[in-house]
Each structure stands twice: as C-alpha cells, then as structure tokens.
Design an enzyme around this catalytic site. Structure first.
Site, short mmCIF file in Angstrom:
data_model
loop_
_atom_site.label_atom_id
_atom_site.label_comp_id
_atom_site.label_asym_id
_atom_site.label_seq_id
_atom_site.Cartn_x
_atom_site.Cartn_y
_atom_site.Cartn_z
N CYS A 124 0.90 -1.32 0.12
CA CYS A 124 -0.09 0.06 0.31
C CYS A 124 0.96 1.26 -0.39
O CYS A 124 0.46 2.35 0.05
CB CYS A 124 -0.97 -0.04 0.98
SG CYS A 124 -2.24 -1.63 1.02
N HIS A 296 -2.93 7.27 3.20
CA HIS A 296 -3.69 6.24 2.78
C HIS A 296 -5.37 5.44 3.26
O HIS A 296 -5.19 6.27 4.68
CB HIS A 296 -2.57 4.39 3.31
CG HIS A 296 -3.42 3.77 2.78
ND1 HIS A 296 -3.57 2.94 1.34
CD2 HIS A 296 -3.23 2.70 3.23
CE1 HIS A 296 -4.01 1.64 1.27
NE2 HIS A 296 -3.66 1.68 2.77
N ASN A 326 -10.35 0.33 0.50
CA ASN A 326 -8.27 0.12 0.86
C ASN A 326 -8.07 -0.53 -0.87
O ASN A 326 -8.65 -1.07 -0.72
CB ASN A 326 -8.24 -0.57 1.69
CG ASN A 326 -6.85 -0.33 1.88
OD1 ASN A 326 -5.64 0.02 0.69
ND2 ASN A 326 -5.88 -1.02 2.56
O1 UT7 Z 1 -3.50 -1.46 4.28
C1 UT7 Z 1 -2.86 -2.50 4.85
C2 UT7 Z 1 -2.97 -2.52 6.18
N1 UT7 Z 1 -4.47 -2.49 6.56
C3 UT7 Z 1 -4.69 -1.62 7.80
O2 UT7 Z 1 -4.55 -0.90 7.60
C4 UT7 Z 1 -6.11 -2.33 8.24
C5 UT7 Z 1 -5.58 -2.13 9.80
N2 UT7 Z 1 -6.60 -2.78 10.91
C6 UT7 Z 1 -7.91 -2.82 10.58
O3 UT7 Z 1 -8.34 -1.49 10.37
C7 UT7 Z 1 -8.92 -2.68 12.01
O4 UT7 Z 1 -8.24 -4.00 13.02
C8 UT7 Z 1 -10.11 -4.12 10.77
C9 UT7 Z 1 -11.15 -3.10 10.43
C10 UT7 Z 1 -9.05 -5.42 10.73
C11 UT7 Z 1 -10.83 -4.78 12.33
O5 UT7 Z 1 -11.18 -3.99 13.20
P1 UT7 Z 1 -10.85 -4.01 14.98
O6 UT7 Z 1 -11.93 -2.62 15.43
O7 UT7 Z 1 -9.59 -3.97 15.28
O8 UT7 Z 1 -12.03 -5.34 15.23
P2 UT7 Z 1 -11.06 -6.34 15.76
O9 UT7 Z 1 -10.33 -7.54 14.97
O10 UT7 Z 1 -10.58 -6.55 17.06
O11 UT7 Z 1 -12.27 -7.22 16.09
C12 UT7 Z 1 -13.30 -7.20 16.73
C13 UT7 Z 1 -14.37 -8.24 15.89
C14 UT7 Z 1 -14.41 -9.72 16.71
O12 UT7 Z 1 -15.53 -10.41 17.56
P3 UT7 Z 1 -15.19 -11.44 18.31
O13 UT7 Z 1 -13.81 -11.92 18.47
O14 UT7 Z 1 -15.37 -9.53 19.44
O15 UT7 Z 1 -16.33 -11.36 18.83
C15 UT7 Z 1 -14.00 -10.30 14.63
O16 UT7 Z 1 -14.21 -11.57 14.69
O17 UT7 Z 1 -15.85 -7.87 15.56
C16 UT7 Z 1 -15.16 -9.41 14.82
N3 UT7 Z 1 -15.08 -8.50 12.93
C17 UT7 Z 1 -16.53 -8.59 12.24
N4 UT7 Z 1 -17.90 -8.22 12.71
C18 UT7 Z 1 -18.74 -7.66 11.71
C19 UT7 Z 1 -14.41 -9.38 12.39
N5 UT7 Z 1 -14.62 -8.57 11.00
C20 UT7 Z 1 -16.15 -8.56 10.99
C21 UT7 Z 1 -16.61 -8.23 9.77
N6 UT7 Z 1 -17.89 -8.53 10.56
N7 UT7 Z 1 -16.64 -7.80 9.07
#
Ligand code: UT7
Length: 369
Positions: A124, A296, A326
């Site tokens: 990215c 980004h 993204n």
């Molecule tokens: O350009 C490449 C660089 N990439 C990035 O910059 C991405 C960086 N990371 C992020 O933007 C975030 O970490 C995410 C958007 C990927 C995830 O957000 P988060 O607030 O960190 O969520 P999390 O991973 O802590 O997950 C929270 C909950 C989990 O469920 P439990 O374990 O709390 O029950 C996940 O399983 O949300 C769940 N979850 C979802 N729920 C509904 C993860 N993805 C989804 C989804 N829909 N799509």
C-alpha cells in the site's frame, strides 16, 4: 527546483459492491463495517484487468482521455505529449502478468515510445515509494553536467494500481470487507523554478510476526527434490524449506491476503504519525504550513487516531475511502486526483502524502502543488 505533479487521474471498476451485499458471503453487516472502518462500498474488477485500470488512470493524468462526468477523476495542467515521458513506474502487487511488467505494458498500450518502464512492490506504500524513486531519478538526471554520457530524464508517469479482489479470501470477514480495486496515476516533471517535492521519507520495518502476508505463485511446484531427482506427484519439499527460510507458518503461505488486523492497525497509526513528523522535520516546516494531509485510505479510524496523536483536527486530513475501501497502491493517487480535481488542493499549497502497508513499509512526501 524539484519534481512537480502536473497531471493526475483515477480509474475504478464499474461494479460497486455495498456493505450489505457482503452479508451473503460472510457474517458481517453494514453497521460493523462502517463504524469500524468508514467504508460503505468498494469497486470490484470483474471485467477490467489491472492493465486496463492502470491505463485509464494514466490516460487521464496525461490529459489524453476525457474525464468522467463526476469531474473528480482527473486533473491535468495541459495535455502531455506521450513521447515526452521518459520513465514509467508502476506500483502494484497484483499485475496481470509477471512478465512483461505492468509498467512495460502501460508503456506499450499508451504509446510512451521513449519511456523506460518497471514495476515496484511496496504494497500500500507503493505509490509513495514510486514517486520518491521517480523524484530521485529525475533529480539525479537533472543534476548531470551538460553533455554527460548518461540517460536524461525529465518527465515520469507513476501509477499505483491494485486488484486485490483476486487475492482476497472472500470467506474471511476480517479482510474481504476492507479492500477494493482501482488505479491512480500521476505525471511528474522536473521544474527548474518550482520546489515540487520538498522532503521524502521511506522506511521498511521487519514484519517479524507475519502480520500481513500473501504467498507468491512460486510457493510450490518445483519438480525436483533437493538431490535433483524428479518428484513425480509427490509433495514438493521446497515448500517446507521456503516456509522455514521465510519464518512463516505453512498455513500463512496461502495465496490470499492474511492480516492480523489489530497489529497492523497499531503499526499503521504509528507509521502515519512518524511519516508526517519525518517530512516536517526534514523540510523545516511546521504542520501549520501544510494545507492538507493525504493519507493512505485504509481505515478512517487509523486516520482519526493519528489526528488525535498529532493534536490535529480531522479536517486537516483528506478522507475519501467511503466508496472505494482500501485500494492498496492506488489509494493515495486516487485521493490526490480527487483532491486536485475538486479544487481541494490549489497551486502553491504544501501537501503531505503518507502511506503504510505490508513489508512493513511506510513513507511520506511533502510537496508544493
Ligand atoms: O493497507 C493495509 C493495511 N491494513 C490496515 O490498515 C488494516 C488495519 N486494521 C484495521 O483496520 C482493523 O484492525 C480491522 C478493521 C481489520 C478490524 O477492526 P478491529 O476494531 O481491530 O476489530 P477486531 O479485529 O478487534 O475484531 C472485533 C470483533 C471480533 O469479534 P469478537 O472476537 O469480538 O467476537 C471479530 O471477529 O469483530 C469481529 N469482526 C467482524 N464482525 C463483523 C471482524 N471482522 C468483522 C466483520 N464483520 N467484517
């Protein structure tokens, strides 16, 4: 004197997929995706190739194609003679072909007869890396004494394009909702009068925990064992050796994107701040001199976090990911094309463009528009 942006263009695939449509694939919903990321929809290339998207964006940046009706896909000071492009750099990790490079194909399709062309993969951060490499090559070339026996370069096309929909695991809700396909392109030229790119910062941090990975097609299928005997249908031993030497668990060596979201989030928000701080320090300017920061477009929450840490209002940052998601290497040039085309960036403005991604890479540029 410096390398100045003189044209920008963006291209998105026709198909737009709303958040709700992803519920048919994975356990997710619009509310979760929008609240956690700021994304409402993304474009997915079904019929468009990476090359087509790249060429559409590049033709707009060169002023050789009419802009779409939204008026926000292109900005160009004046149409550019294709023969005057000396260099094409294409930042991508999802080219249609390994050979020829995407850049070589862009050169051929657009008739950039005098250009030298190559690809660059910094995920990215690729567009920032590409622009920085182009800047260095133009600057070195323009510093040559008259009559030096080296190739001179005055004008470059830098493209950021990715079609990650082809390498996403559409059953993995933690990644498939985040990304979209697209292309952005910039024409830059050496200007003896204007400052252009004032400061650059590129960094690569070891991804020791394999937080962002995708195996290449070279991961398996060597026909020999280590003694040179033909393998037949037996399992490929080079795969295990490869995983060992890369220090990657075999289950991460899938040819789809794997991401440890929270770790990448922490890296990304720190990288945004570090990139901005580095180019400000190098240039001797302060944040008050900067008209707009173009980050980004991965997740609006990452931008909010960086804004808070830097004690800046969110309106100092361009946020344009709601309908693109993204788009990897295309994200910064798409955002820049929109900002120039809509008049958010005006001549003389000092701008910071900053990106982060797999590698782990990050980079920032401070330039005068
Ligand atoms: O350009 C490449 C660089 N990439 C990035 O910059 C991405 C960086 N990371 C992020 O933007 C975030 O970490 C995410 C958007 C990927 C995830 O957000 P988060 O607030 O960190 O969520 P999390 O991973 O802590 O997950 C929270 C909950 C989990 O469920 P439990 O374990 O709390 O029950 C996940 O399983 O949300 C769940 N979850 C979802 N729920 C509904 C993860 N993805 C989804 C989804 N829909 N799509």
């Amino acid at each position: 004197m410096g390398t100045r942006l003189v044209g920008l263009g963006k291209a998105l695939p026709k198909l737009e997929i709303e958040n709700d449509a992803l519920q048919a694939l994975v356990d997710t919903n619009d509310e979760w995706i929008f609240q956690r990321t700021g994304i409402r929809s993304r474009h997915v290339a079904v019929s468009e190739s990476t090359l087509e998207l790249a060429c559409d964006a590049a033709a707009l940046a060169l002023g050789s194609a009419a802009s779409a009706s939204d008026g926000e896909s292109a900005w160009c000071e004046e149409p550019i003679d294709p023969a005057s492009i000396d260099l094409v750099i294409c930042a991508t990790l999802s080219a249609d072909t390994l050979i020829p490079s995407a850049a070589a194909s862009i050169k051929r399709v657009l008739g950039l007869e005098n250009a030298v062309a190559f690809d660059l993969n910094a995920a990215c951060s690729g567009f920032i890396y590409g622009l920085s490499v182009a800047d260095s090559m133009l600057a070195a070339s323009c510093a040559l004494p008259e009559g030096a026996a080296k190739q001179t370069m005055r004008r470059a096309l830098v493209v950021g394009v990715d079609r990650l929909s082809r390498i996403l695991d559409w059953q993995d809700r933690s990644t498939c909702v985040l990304f979209g396909d697209g292309a952005g392109a910039a024409v830059v030229e050496w200007d003896a009068e204007a400052p252009g790119i004032i400061a650059t910062c590129l960094k690569t941090i070891d991804d020791t925990k394999n937080t962002l990975t995708c195996a290449s097609i070279f991961a398996s299928n060597t026909p020999f064992d280590e003694q040179g005997k033909l393998l037949g249908d037996a399992e490929d031993p080079s795969y295990a050796t490869l995983c060992e030497s890369l220090e990657v668990e075999p289950e991460l060596m899938k040819s789809t994107v794997h991401m440890a979201g929270q770790s990448v989030f922490r890296f990304a928000s720190r990288a945004l701040c570090s990139g901005i701080e580095a180019v400000l320090e190098q240039s001797g300017l302060t944040i008050d001199d900067i008209a707009l920061i173009v980050p980004h477009q991965a997740n609006e929450r990452i931008i909010r976090y960086a804004a808070k840490r830097l004690d800046l209002d969110m309106d100092r940052f361009l946020v344009s990911l709601a309908h693109t998601g993204n788009t990897s290497a295309a994200s910064v040039p798409i955002a820049l094309a929109e900002a120039y085309a809509s008049g958010k960036i005006k001549k003389g403005d000092k701008i910071i463009a900053v990106a982060f991604g797999a590698g782990l890479t990050y980079g920032a540029l401070l330039f005068e528009a």
